[in-house]
Design an enzyme around this catalytic site. Structure first.
Site, PDB file in Angstrom:
ATOM      1  NE  ARG A 131      35.467  26.214   5.625  1.00  0.00           N
ATOM      2  CZ  ARG A 131      35.983  25.722   6.740  1.00  0.00           C
ATOM      3  NH1 ARG A 131      35.567  25.548   7.667  1.00  0.00           N
ATOM      4  NH2 ARG A 131      37.456  25.735   6.462  1.00  0.00           N
ATOM      5  CE  LYS A 153      23.508  36.381 -11.364  1.00  0.00           C
ATOM      6  NZ  LYS A 153      23.323  36.865 -12.784  1.00  0.00           N
ATOM      7  CD  GLU A 195      18.486  46.575 -13.586  1.00  0.00           C
ATOM      8  OE1 GLU A 195      18.018  45.386 -13.924  1.00  0.00           O
ATOM      9  OE2 GLU A 195      19.815  46.722 -13.625  1.00  0.00           O
ATOM     10  CE  LYS A 236      17.171  38.646  -9.638  1.00  0.00           C
ATOM     11  NZ  LYS A 236      18.351  39.732  -9.513  1.00  0.00           N
ATOM     12  CD  GLU A 246      23.497  34.356 -15.330  1.00  0.00           C
ATOM     13  OE1 GLU A 246      23.153  35.094 -14.227  1.00  0.00           O
ATOM     14  OE2 GLU A 246      24.199  34.825 -16.151  1.00  0.00           O
ATOM     15  NE  ARG A 250      19.954  34.964 -11.569  1.00  0.00           N
ATOM     16  CZ  ARG A 250      19.947  34.813  -9.899  1.00  0.00           C
ATOM     17  NH1 ARG A 250      19.787  33.783  -9.418  1.00  0.00           N
ATOM     18  NH2 ARG A 250      20.163  36.104  -9.296  1.00  0.00           N
ATOM     19  CG  ASN A 254      22.694  39.161 -16.945  1.00  0.00           C
ATOM     20  OD1 ASN A 254      22.812  39.828 -16.047  1.00  0.00           O
ATOM     21  ND2 ASN A 254      23.187  37.951 -17.116  1.00  0.00           N
ATOM     22  CG  HIS A 257      22.681  44.035 -17.198  1.00  0.00           C
ATOM     23  ND1 HIS A 257      21.152  44.163 -17.436  1.00  0.00           N
ATOM     24  CD2 HIS A 257      22.682  44.206 -15.669  1.00  0.00           C
ATOM     25  CE1 HIS A 257      20.793  44.173 -16.326  1.00  0.00           C
ATOM     26  NE2 HIS A 257      21.556  44.696 -15.101  1.00  0.00           N
ATOM     27  CG  HIS A 261      27.769  45.055 -17.059  1.00  0.00           C
ATOM     28  ND1 HIS A 261      27.680  43.620 -16.559  1.00  0.00           N
ATOM     29  CD2 HIS A 261      27.302  45.716 -16.026  1.00  0.00           C
ATOM     30  CE1 HIS A 261      26.912  43.783 -15.529  1.00  0.00           C
ATOM     31  NE2 HIS A 261      26.814  44.870 -15.233  1.00  0.00           N
ATOM     32  CG  HIS A 276      24.053  49.027 -12.962  1.00  0.00           C
ATOM     33  ND1 HIS A 276      24.804  48.167 -13.857  1.00  0.00           N
ATOM     34  CD2 HIS A 276      23.156  48.481 -12.710  1.00  0.00           C
ATOM     35  CE1 HIS A 276      24.034  46.927 -13.953  1.00  0.00           C
ATOM     36  NE2 HIS A 276      23.087  47.014 -13.547  1.00  0.00           N
TER      37      HIS A 276
HETATM   38  N1  GLY Z   1      20.741  41.055 -11.905  1.00  0.00           N
HETATM   39  C1  GLY Z   1      20.782  39.728 -12.590  1.00  0.00           C
HETATM   40  C2  GLY Z   1      20.416  38.546 -11.783  1.00  0.00           C
HETATM   41  O1  GLY Z   1      20.098  38.611 -10.590  1.00  0.00           O
HETATM   42  O2  GLY Z   1      20.789  37.591 -12.365  1.00  0.00           O
END
Ligand code: GLY
Length: 377
Positions: A131, A153, A195, A236, A246, A250, A254, A257, A261, A276
């Site tokens: 957990r 993430k 990035e 970031k 997010e 946040r 993206n 993306h 994606h 990517h």
């Molecule tokens: N890679 C996007 C984020 O961490 O929100």
């Protein structure tokens, strides 16, 4: 070099401020040798180091294990196959089993040593093991150092789309050793650079100008590279601190993306055709062209973005993807599986100019389809 590596004067330290879950990102040459001191300071006794076969074949894994053992910790490696295919349930089960076999307890630590795939996979394994156990991210690719290792993430892919299964699980420490980038294949470094550019385009116009002038030095290594990584992590960290889960801002991270994606899905994640970061580069150029087509952004800014990405050797058009691509409708279908879809409505990250990105939740889908058709002719 142990604790000294963590306090090296030329290392940069960026704080991610999240109350009780705050942590440091330490960036610099040789900081990997401070891993043992960093993990010991967390009070762990046993450490599971998750890595992949490529990283296991370099000096990084023995260095990480030696640093942990020198600090008096029991350290065991769990190695997975390299590549995006490892970001699935089968490999997750192997990793969790390997960590349990290594007797990682609640108070222990999982170290993610590798690029984005290892970081996401090991971070998710840490989130669900007993957990939740703590995780230390040791990113060894540029993409992982400036993006995926920071912000918590974690997750795996579903056959229905990328990163659709996962959890937010903040690391307790991030060690970004810039020396590990020296052995990175050039294509991978370049893709990670997309990035870096992203942060300039989101809300750091001065950083974008600095990159225009200094990208060759960033590629060459040394202080310019460390500065670019630290600036990216600071950018970031600021976004994550104000919107960890997010629910708003946040999503800006993206940028590029949604289109990127969709292109990755269209080539079935075949890294030979598109990795990517290349998808993100094309996606950012498309986001600026789309913004210009909607009358939101000067065409000159879209052209400036394309110029810089191209100068860094990155692709800027879906037509640059080798091999056949489906049509606009196929790309649009992939975009509808995007995590940012809300009640069937697509969210785009658009821009009013360089460094002026914003979240757009009300874009007309027909305009998006028309734009995709124009991009593919
Ligand atoms: N890679 C996007 C984020 O961490 O929100």
């Amino acid at each position: 070099m142990t604790a000294a590596a963590l306090s090296k004067t030329d290392a940069e330290r960026v704080r991610v401020t999240l109350g009780a879950r705050s942590y440091d990102i330490v960036i610099g040459a040789g900081v990997l040798d401070g891993l043992g001191a960093g993990v010991a300071a967390l009070g762990a006794r046993t450490v599971g180091v998750v890595t992949d076969e490529n990283v296991a074949a370099t000096a990084h894994l023995p260095r990480a294990l030696a640093s942990l053992r020198d600090a008096g910790l029991v350290a065991k490696a769990v190695t997975v196959a390299a590549g995006e295919r490892s970001k699935g349930f089968a490999t997750l089960a192997e990793v969790v089993d390997g960590l349990l076999a290594a007797r990682i307890e609640r108070g222990d630590v999982v170290v993610a040593l590798g690029g984005g795939v290892v970081g996401d996979l090991a971070g998710f394994a840490a989130a669900i093991l007993r957990r939740g156990v703590r995780c230390v991210q040791v990113p060894t690719s540029l993409l992982a150092q400036v993006d995926s290792s920071v912000g918590g993430k974690t997750g795996i892919n579903s056959p229905r789309g990328k990163n659709l299964i996962g959890a937010f699980h903040q690391p307790s420490l991030v060690l970004a050793d810039t020396d590990t980038l020296d052995t990175l294949p050039e294509r991978e470094f370049r893709a990670g650079y997309a990035e870096v550019v992203k942060y300039g385009l989101i809300d750091q116009p001065d950083f974008f100008s600095w990159l225009e002038a200094n990208h060759a030095a960033v590629f060459a290594g040394g202080p310019a590279r460390t500065r670019a990584i630290a600036t990216s992590c600071r950018a970031k960290a600021a976004v994550v601190a104000r919107d960890e889960l997010e629910s708003g801002d946040r999503a800006l991270l993206n940028l590029g993306h949604t289109f990127g994606h969709a292109l990755e899905a269209e080539v079935a994640y075949d890294g030979g055709r598109l990795v990517h970061g290349e998808g993100v580069a094309i996606g950012m150029a498309m986001a600026f062209r789309f913004s210009a087509a909607l009358g939101l952004c000067p065409r000159d800014d879209a052209a400036r973005v394309e110029r810089h990405l191209a100068a860094a050797g990155l692709p800027v058009s879906p037509k640059a993807v080798p091999g056949p691509l489906g049509g606009a409708e196929a790309l649009f279908r992939h975009m509808q599986q995007d995590k940012k879809v809300e009640r069937g409505r697509l969210t785009f990250i658009l821009a009013r100019g360089v460094g002026q990105s914003f979240v757009a939740r009300d874009v007309d889908p027909d305009k998006a389809l028309d734009f995709l058709r124009d991009e593919l002719v």
